[in-house]
Design a protein around this motif. Structure first.
Motif, PDB file in Angstrom:
ATOM      1  N   ILE A   1      20.919  -7.718  56.400  1.00  0.00           N
ATOM      2  CA  ILE A   1      19.370  -7.693  56.753  1.00  0.00           C
ATOM      3  C   ILE A   1      19.766  -9.550  57.989  1.00  0.00           C
ATOM      4  N   HIS A   2      19.083  -9.837  58.857  1.00  0.00           N
ATOM      5  CA  HIS A   2      19.004 -10.799  59.664  1.00  0.00           C
ATOM      6  C   HIS A   2      17.943 -11.988  58.977  1.00  0.00           C
ATOM      7  N   ALA A   3      17.435 -11.678  58.634  1.00  0.00           N
ATOM      8  CA  ALA A   3      16.234 -12.630  58.042  1.00  0.00           C
ATOM      9  C   ALA A   3      15.708 -13.421  58.321  1.00  0.00           C
ATOM     10  N   ASP A   4      16.308 -13.817  60.159  1.00  0.00           N
ATOM     11  CA  ASP A   4      15.888 -15.300  60.371  1.00  0.00           C
ATOM     12  C   ASP A   4      15.480 -14.891  62.112  1.00  0.00           C
ATOM     13  N   LEU A   5      15.507 -13.276  62.373  1.00  0.00           N
ATOM     14  CA  LEU A   5      15.497 -13.318  64.288  1.00  0.00           C
ATOM     15  C   LEU A   5      14.456 -13.987  64.691  1.00  0.00           C
ATOM     16  N   PHE A   6      14.316 -14.797  64.623  1.00  0.00           N
ATOM     17  CA  PHE A   6      13.020 -15.529  65.570  1.00  0.00           C
ATOM     18  C   PHE A   6      13.031 -15.608  66.908  1.00  0.00           C
ATOM     19  N   ASN A   7      12.937 -15.992  67.826  1.00  0.00           N
ATOM     20  CA  ASN A   7      13.034 -15.829  69.491  1.00  0.00           C
ATOM     21  C   ASN A   7      13.907 -16.484  69.987  1.00  0.00           C
ATOM     22  N   ASP A   8      14.290 -17.799  69.007  1.00  0.00           N
ATOM     23  CA  ASP A   8      15.474 -19.046  69.320  1.00  0.00           C
ATOM     24  C   ASP A   8      16.878 -18.380  69.001  1.00  0.00           C
ATOM     25  N   ASN A   9      16.702 -17.485  68.045  1.00  0.00           N
ATOM     26  CA  ASN A   9      17.639 -16.503  68.242  1.00  0.00           C
ATOM     27  C   ASN A   9      18.309 -15.087  68.172  1.00  0.00           C
ATOM     28  N   VAL A  10      17.403 -14.877  69.462  1.00  0.00           N
ATOM     29  CA  VAL A  10      17.356 -13.360  70.370  1.00  0.00           C
ATOM     30  C   VAL A  10      17.578 -14.949  72.048  1.00  0.00           C
ATOM     31  N   PHE A  11      19.099 -13.723  73.125  1.00  0.00           N
ATOM     32  CA  PHE A  11      19.505 -14.264  74.113  1.00  0.00           C
ATOM     33  C   PHE A  11      19.000 -13.130  74.384  1.00  0.00           C
ATOM     34  N   PHE A  12      18.559 -13.929  75.896  1.00  0.00           N
ATOM     35  CA  PHE A  12      18.036 -12.565  77.066  1.00  0.00           C
ATOM     36  C   PHE A  12      18.971 -13.324  78.677  1.00  0.00           C
TER      37      PHE A  12
ATOM     38  N   LEU B   1      22.648 -11.738  69.885  1.00  0.00           N
ATOM     39  CA  LEU B   1      22.134 -12.236  68.423  1.00  0.00           C
ATOM     40  C   LEU B   1      22.853 -13.359  68.242  1.00  0.00           C
ATOM     41  N   ILE B   2      22.152 -14.392  67.675  1.00  0.00           N
ATOM     42  CA  ILE B   2      22.583 -15.519  66.781  1.00  0.00           C
ATOM     43  C   ILE B   2      22.266 -16.086  65.869  1.00  0.00           C
ATOM     44  N   ASP B   3      22.798 -17.240  65.398  1.00  0.00           N
ATOM     45  CA  ASP B   3      21.921 -17.269  63.827  1.00  0.00           C
ATOM     46  C   ASP B   3      22.082 -16.532  62.530  1.00  0.00           C
ATOM     47  N   PHE B   4      23.430 -16.420  62.027  1.00  0.00           N
ATOM     48  CA  PHE B   4      23.400 -15.006  61.182  1.00  0.00           C
ATOM     49  C   PHE B   4      23.571 -16.091  59.377  1.00  0.00           C
ATOM     50  N   TYR B   5      22.697 -17.322  59.197  1.00  0.00           N
ATOM     51  CA  TYR B   5      23.748 -17.999  58.350  1.00  0.00           C
ATOM     52  C   TYR B   5      22.249 -17.597  57.444  1.00  0.00           C
ATOM     53  N   PHE B   6      21.046 -16.727  57.313  1.00  0.00           N
ATOM     54  CA  PHE B   6      19.888 -16.641  56.694  1.00  0.00           C
ATOM     55  C   PHE B   6      20.596 -15.288  56.227  1.00  0.00           C
ATOM     56  N   ALA B   7      21.847 -14.529  57.179  1.00  0.00           N
ATOM     57  CA  ALA B   7      22.023 -12.490  56.428  1.00  0.00           C
ATOM     58  C   ALA B   7      22.294 -12.776  55.087  1.00  0.00           C
ATOM     59  N   CYS B   8      21.646 -11.515  54.498  1.00  0.00           N
ATOM     60  CA  CYS B   8      21.596 -11.112  53.041  1.00  0.00           C
ATOM     61  C   CYS B   8      21.555  -9.263  52.779  1.00  0.00           C
ATOM     62  N   ASN B   9      21.568  -9.342  51.811  1.00  0.00           N
ATOM     63  CA  ASN B   9      21.429  -7.917  51.541  1.00  0.00           C
ATOM     64  C   ASN B   9      19.334  -7.516  51.190  1.00  0.00           C
TER      65      ASN B   9
END
Length: 316
Positions: A187-198, A206-214
Protein backbone atom coordinates in the motif's frame (compact mmCIF):
# COMPACT_ATOMS: atom_id res chain seq x y z
CA UNK A 1 8.89 17.26 2.02
CA UNK A 2 10.87 19.68 4.16
CA UNK A 3 14.38 20.98 4.70
CA UNK A 4 16.14 19.92 7.87
CA UNK A 5 19.67 19.36 6.51
CA UNK A 6 21.61 21.98 4.58
CA UNK A 7 23.88 20.81 1.75
CA UNK A 8 27.08 22.66 0.89
CA UNK A 9 28.29 23.30 -2.65
CA UNK A 10 31.36 21.07 -2.28
CA UNK A 11 29.26 18.23 -0.83
CA UNK A 12 26.78 18.48 -3.70
CA UNK A 13 29.50 18.52 -6.34
CA UNK A 14 31.11 15.37 -4.91
CA UNK A 15 27.71 13.68 -4.66
CA UNK A 16 26.78 14.39 -8.27
CA UNK A 17 30.14 13.12 -9.46
CA UNK A 18 28.84 9.62 -8.72
CA UNK A 19 26.10 10.02 -11.36
CA UNK A 20 25.87 10.70 -15.06
CA UNK A 21 23.21 13.43 -14.86
CA UNK A 22 25.27 16.51 -15.66
CA UNK A 23 26.48 19.46 -13.59
CA UNK A 24 24.30 21.32 -11.09
CA UNK A 25 22.75 24.58 -12.29
CA UNK A 26 20.43 25.16 -9.31
CA UNK A 27 19.60 23.43 -6.04
CA UNK A 28 16.56 24.67 -4.12
CA UNK A 29 14.97 23.40 -0.91
CA UNK A 30 11.32 22.32 -0.96
CA UNK A 31 9.45 23.34 2.20
CA UNK A 32 6.35 21.14 2.20
CA UNK A 33 5.58 18.13 4.38
CA UNK A 34 7.35 16.99 7.51
CA UNK A 35 9.45 13.88 6.87
CA UNK A 36 12.65 14.30 4.84
CA UNK A 37 14.85 17.04 3.41
CA UNK A 38 14.03 17.53 -0.26
CA UNK A 39 15.66 19.65 -2.94
CA UNK A 40 14.78 20.43 -6.53
CA UNK A 41 17.95 19.86 -8.54
CA UNK A 42 18.39 21.28 -12.03
CA UNK A 43 21.41 20.05 -13.97
CA UNK A 44 22.68 20.46 -17.48
CA UNK A 45 20.70 17.30 -18.35
CA UNK A 46 17.35 17.93 -16.63
CA UNK A 47 15.48 18.23 -13.36
CA UNK A 48 15.55 15.81 -10.42
CA UNK A 49 14.55 15.53 -6.77
CA UNK A 50 17.27 14.94 -4.18
CA UNK A 51 16.03 13.45 -0.90
CA UNK A 52 17.99 13.24 2.34
CA UNK A 53 16.36 10.76 4.69
CA UNK A 54 15.88 12.15 8.17
CA UNK A 55 15.52 10.48 11.56
CA UNK A 56 12.01 9.02 11.22
CA UNK A 57 13.08 7.00 8.18
CA UNK A 58 14.89 3.78 9.10
CA UNK A 59 17.81 3.37 6.65
CA UNK A 60 17.04 -0.37 6.60
CA UNK A 61 13.73 0.46 4.88
CA UNK A 62 15.29 2.39 2.01
CA UNK A 63 15.90 -0.64 -0.26
CA UNK A 64 12.16 -1.36 0.04
CA UNK A 65 11.13 2.19 -0.87
CA UNK A 66 13.55 2.62 -3.76
CA UNK A 67 13.01 -0.92 -5.02
CA UNK A 68 9.25 -0.42 -4.94
CA UNK A 69 9.46 2.70 -7.09
CA UNK A 70 11.62 0.85 -9.62
CA UNK A 71 9.15 -2.05 -9.56
CA UNK A 72 6.02 0.09 -9.99
CA UNK A 73 7.56 2.21 -12.75
CA UNK A 74 8.44 -0.96 -14.66
CA UNK A 75 4.75 -1.95 -14.47
CA UNK A 76 3.38 1.30 -15.83
CA UNK A 77 2.73 3.24 -12.63
CA UNK A 78 3.86 6.84 -13.13
CA UNK A 79 5.99 7.57 -10.09
CA UNK A 80 9.48 8.90 -9.35
CA UNK A 81 12.18 6.53 -10.58
CA UNK A 82 15.36 6.26 -8.53
CA UNK A 83 18.42 7.40 -10.46
CA UNK A 84 21.19 4.84 -10.22
CA UNK A 85 24.77 5.99 -10.05
CA UNK A 86 27.62 4.76 -12.22
CA UNK A 87 28.13 1.91 -9.75
CA UNK A 88 24.50 0.79 -10.15
CA UNK A 89 23.45 1.95 -6.68
CA UNK A 90 20.53 4.31 -6.08
CA UNK A 91 21.27 4.88 -2.39
CA UNK A 92 24.30 6.75 -1.09
CA UNK A 93 25.20 9.47 1.48
CA UNK A 94 24.99 13.27 1.35
CA UNK A 95 25.75 15.70 4.20
CA UNK A 96 25.98 12.75 6.56
CA UNK A 97 22.51 11.44 5.72
CA UNK A 98 21.32 8.58 3.49
CA UNK A 99 20.28 10.14 0.20
CA UNK A 100 18.95 9.36 -3.26
CA UNK A 101 18.05 11.14 -6.49
CA UNK A 102 14.76 10.45 -8.25
CA UNK A 103 13.30 11.58 -11.54
CA UNK A 104 11.21 14.74 -11.66
CA UNK A 105 7.48 14.38 -12.41
CA UNK A 106 5.61 17.13 -14.19
CA UNK A 107 2.29 18.30 -12.81
CA UNK A 108 0.78 20.02 -9.81
CA UNK A 109 -1.01 18.64 -6.81
CA UNK A 110 -4.58 19.97 -6.43
CA UNK A 111 -4.80 22.61 -3.70
CA UNK A 112 -8.53 22.05 -3.52
CA UNK A 113 -9.90 18.64 -4.39
CA UNK A 114 -12.99 18.19 -6.53
CA UNK A 115 -15.18 15.26 -7.47
CA UNK A 116 -13.30 15.15 -10.77
CA UNK A 117 -10.05 14.33 -8.98
CA UNK A 118 -11.47 11.44 -6.96
CA UNK A 119 -12.19 8.81 -9.63
CA UNK A 120 -8.67 9.02 -11.14
CA UNK A 121 -7.19 8.73 -7.64
CA UNK A 122 -9.27 5.61 -6.98
CA UNK A 123 -8.18 4.09 -10.28
CA UNK A 124 -4.51 4.91 -9.64
CA UNK A 125 -4.64 3.45 -6.13
CA UNK A 126 -6.14 0.20 -7.37
CA UNK A 127 -3.55 0.06 -10.15
CA UNK A 128 -0.80 0.47 -7.59
CA UNK A 129 -2.26 -2.36 -5.49
CA UNK A 130 -2.32 -4.71 -8.47
CA UNK A 131 1.16 -3.70 -9.68
CA UNK A 132 2.60 -4.33 -6.23
CA UNK A 133 1.31 -7.90 -5.97
CA UNK A 134 4.55 -9.46 -7.20
CA UNK A 135 6.96 -7.13 -5.41
CA UNK A 136 9.29 -9.45 -3.52
CA UNK A 137 10.40 -7.23 -0.63
CA UNK A 138 8.23 -6.78 2.45
CA UNK A 139 7.93 -4.02 5.02
CA UNK A 140 5.47 -4.10 7.94
CA UNK A 141 3.46 -0.95 8.61
CA UNK A 142 5.30 0.74 11.48
CA UNK A 143 2.41 3.19 11.87
CA UNK A 144 -0.37 0.62 12.18
CA UNK A 145 -2.19 -0.08 15.46
CA UNK A 146 0.90 -1.21 17.39
CA UNK A 147 2.54 2.16 16.67
CA UNK A 148 -0.33 4.36 17.85
CA UNK A 149 0.06 3.99 21.61
CA UNK A 150 3.73 5.17 21.62
CA UNK A 151 2.74 8.25 19.58
CA UNK A 152 -0.04 9.06 22.04
CA UNK A 153 2.20 8.58 25.04
CA UNK A 154 4.77 10.92 23.47
CA UNK A 155 2.19 13.74 23.38
CA UNK A 156 0.12 13.28 26.55
CA UNK A 157 1.80 16.06 28.52
CA UNK A 158 0.85 18.57 25.81
CA UNK A 159 -2.88 17.80 25.43
CA UNK A 160 -5.85 18.44 27.67
CA UNK A 161 -7.48 15.73 29.77
CA UNK A 162 -10.67 15.21 27.67
CA UNK A 163 -8.69 14.70 24.46
CA UNK A 164 -6.24 12.46 26.27
CA UNK A 165 -9.10 10.24 27.46
CA UNK A 166 -10.69 10.17 24.00
CA UNK A 167 -7.46 9.15 22.29
CA UNK A 168 -6.74 6.50 24.90
CA UNK A 169 -10.21 5.00 24.43
CA UNK A 170 -9.79 4.96 20.65
CA UNK A 171 -6.46 3.18 20.88
CA UNK A 172 -7.89 0.56 23.25
CA UNK A 173 -10.79 -0.01 20.85
CA UNK A 174 -8.56 -0.58 17.86
CA UNK A 175 -6.12 -2.76 19.73
CA UNK A 176 -9.08 -5.07 20.42
CA UNK A 177 -10.98 -4.79 17.13
CA UNK A 178 -8.58 -4.21 14.22
CA UNK A 179 -9.33 -6.65 11.34
CA UNK A 180 -6.67 -9.22 10.52
CA UNK A 181 -8.09 -11.30 7.68
CA UNK A 182 -8.72 -8.85 4.82
CA UNK A 183 -6.77 -8.89 1.52
CA UNK A 184 -3.32 -7.41 2.00
CA UNK A 185 -0.39 -6.31 -0.13
CA UNK A 186 1.74 -3.27 -0.91
CA UNK A 187 0.00 0.00 0.00
CA UNK A 188 1.04 3.62 -0.48
CA UNK A 189 -0.25 4.57 3.00
CA UNK A 190 -0.02 8.34 2.40
CA UNK A 191 -1.87 9.14 -0.84
CA UNK A 192 -2.92 12.68 0.06
CA UNK A 193 -3.59 15.40 -2.48
CA UNK A 194 -0.01 16.70 -2.20
CA UNK A 195 1.25 13.29 -3.29
CA UNK A 196 -0.80 13.14 -6.51
CA UNK A 197 0.04 15.26 -9.54
CA UNK A 198 -2.39 16.37 -12.23
CA UNK A 199 -1.82 17.98 -15.62
CA UNK A 200 -4.93 19.62 -17.14
CA UNK A 201 -7.26 17.45 -15.03
CA UNK A 202 -5.38 14.26 -15.96
CA UNK A 203 -3.59 12.38 -13.22
CA UNK A 204 0.11 12.56 -14.14
CA UNK A 205 1.85 10.75 -11.29
CA UNK A 206 2.08 9.53 -7.70
CA UNK A 207 4.91 10.58 -5.40
CA UNK A 208 6.29 10.12 -1.87
CA UNK A 209 6.45 6.38 -1.26
CA UNK A 210 8.27 6.68 2.08
CA UNK A 211 5.36 5.32 4.11
CA UNK A 212 4.70 2.45 1.68
CA UNK A 213 4.45 -0.93 3.35
CA UNK A 214 2.53 -4.20 3.42
CA UNK A 215 -0.90 -3.87 4.99
CA UNK A 216 -4.62 -4.22 4.29
CA UNK A 217 -5.49 -2.91 0.82
CA UNK A 218 -8.81 -1.53 2.06
CA UNK A 219 -6.94 0.46 4.71
CA UNK A 220 -5.24 2.35 1.86
CA UNK A 221 -8.70 3.07 0.45
CA UNK A 222 -9.79 4.29 3.89
CA UNK A 223 -6.80 6.66 4.03
CA UNK A 224 -7.91 8.12 0.70
CA UNK A 225 -11.47 8.59 1.95
CA UNK A 226 -10.03 10.77 4.69
CA UNK A 227 -7.60 12.58 2.43
CA UNK A 228 -9.87 13.31 -0.55
CA UNK A 229 -13.50 13.25 0.55
CA UNK A 230 -13.83 15.91 3.26
CA UNK A 231 -14.51 19.58 2.66
CA UNK A 232 -12.65 22.51 4.24
CA UNK A 233 -15.22 22.62 7.06
CA UNK A 234 -14.53 18.89 7.71
CA UNK A 235 -17.94 17.81 6.40
CA UNK A 236 -17.86 14.53 4.50
CA UNK A 237 -18.70 14.61 0.79
CA UNK A 238 -20.36 11.30 -0.16
CA UNK A 239 -20.32 12.26 -3.85
CA UNK A 240 -16.54 12.44 -3.76
CA UNK A 241 -16.41 9.13 -1.88
CA UNK A 242 -18.66 7.44 -4.42
CA UNK A 243 -16.45 8.67 -7.28
CA UNK A 244 -13.29 7.48 -5.54
CA UNK A 245 -14.71 4.05 -4.71
CA UNK A 246 -16.21 3.57 -8.16
CA UNK A 247 -12.90 4.53 -9.73
CA UNK A 248 -11.10 2.03 -7.52
CA UNK A 249 -13.56 -0.76 -8.37
CA UNK A 250 -13.17 -0.19 -12.10
CA UNK A 251 -9.65 -1.58 -11.61
CA UNK A 252 -9.94 -3.81 -8.52
CA UNK A 253 -13.19 -4.96 -6.93
CA UNK A 254 -13.56 -4.55 -3.18
CA UNK A 255 -14.81 -7.65 -1.41
CA UNK A 256 -17.94 -7.51 0.72
CA UNK A 257 -15.79 -7.98 3.83
CA UNK A 258 -13.64 -5.01 2.80
CA UNK A 259 -16.70 -2.81 2.29
CA UNK A 260 -18.12 -3.75 5.68
CA UNK A 261 -14.80 -2.89 7.30
CA UNK A 262 -14.50 0.55 5.68
CA UNK A 263 -16.04 2.58 8.56
CA UNK A 264 -13.70 0.99 11.07
CA UNK A 265 -10.68 1.32 8.78
CA UNK A 266 -11.49 4.94 7.98
CA UNK A 267 -11.86 5.72 11.68
CA UNK A 268 -8.50 4.04 12.34
CA UNK A 269 -6.87 5.94 9.48
CA UNK A 270 -8.15 9.21 10.94
CA UNK A 271 -6.66 8.29 14.31
CA UNK A 272 -3.31 7.41 12.73
CA UNK A 273 -2.98 10.82 11.05
CA UNK A 274 -4.31 12.64 14.10
CA UNK A 275 -1.59 11.02 16.22
CA UNK A 276 1.29 11.60 13.80
CA UNK A 277 0.25 15.20 13.22
CA UNK A 278 -0.08 15.75 16.96
CA UNK A 279 3.34 14.21 17.55
CA UNK A 280 4.92 16.38 14.85
CA UNK A 281 3.17 19.48 16.19
CA UNK A 282 4.72 18.86 19.59
CA UNK A 283 8.17 17.68 18.50
CA UNK A 284 9.11 19.52 15.27
CA UNK A 285 12.18 21.73 15.91
CA UNK A 286 11.20 25.44 15.91
CA UNK A 287 13.98 26.30 13.44
CA UNK A 288 13.06 23.63 10.86
CA UNK A 289 11.94 24.93 7.46
CA UNK A 290 8.75 22.90 7.50
CA UNK A 291 5.01 23.48 7.40
CA UNK A 292 3.33 21.67 10.28
CA UNK A 293 -0.15 20.22 9.72
CA UNK A 294 -3.08 20.83 12.06
CA UNK A 295 -4.06 17.69 14.02
CA UNK A 296 -7.53 19.08 14.83
CA UNK A 297 -8.66 18.35 11.27
CA UNK A 298 -8.30 14.63 11.90
CA UNK A 299 -10.04 14.74 15.24
CA UNK A 300 -13.16 15.96 13.41
CA UNK A 301 -12.78 13.21 10.80
CA UNK A 302 -12.34 10.53 13.45
CA UNK A 303 -15.56 11.62 15.16
CA UNK A 304 -17.41 11.51 11.84
CA UNK A 305 -16.34 7.92 11.13
CA UNK A 306 -17.18 6.89 14.68
CA UNK A 307 -20.75 7.98 14.02
CA UNK A 308 -21.21 6.18 10.68
CA UNK A 309 -24.13 3.78 10.78
CA UNK A 310 -24.43 2.75 7.13
CA UNK A 311 -22.18 2.21 4.13
CA UNK A 312 -24.42 4.67 2.31
CA UNK A 313 -22.57 7.35 4.29
CA UNK A 314 -19.58 6.49 2.08
CA UNK A 315 -21.58 6.61 -1.14
CA UNK A 316 -22.01 2.82 -1.42
Amino acid sequence: MAVYTEVGDTELEAFLAEYDIGRAESFKGIAEGVENSNYLLTTTKGQYIVTLYEKRVDPRDLPFFLGLMDHLAARGITCPQPIHGRDGNALRSLAGKPAAITSFLHGMWPRRTTVGHCAPVGEALAGLHLAGQDFSLRRPNALSVAGWRPLWEGCRREIDAPLDRELGAEIEFFEANWPRDLPAGVIHADLFNDNVFFLQDRLSGLIDFYFACNDLLAYDVAICLNAWCFEIDNSFNATKARALLQGYERVRKLGDDEKRALPLLARGAALRFLLTRLYDWVHTPPNALVKRKDPQEYLAKLRFHRGVTSLSDYGL
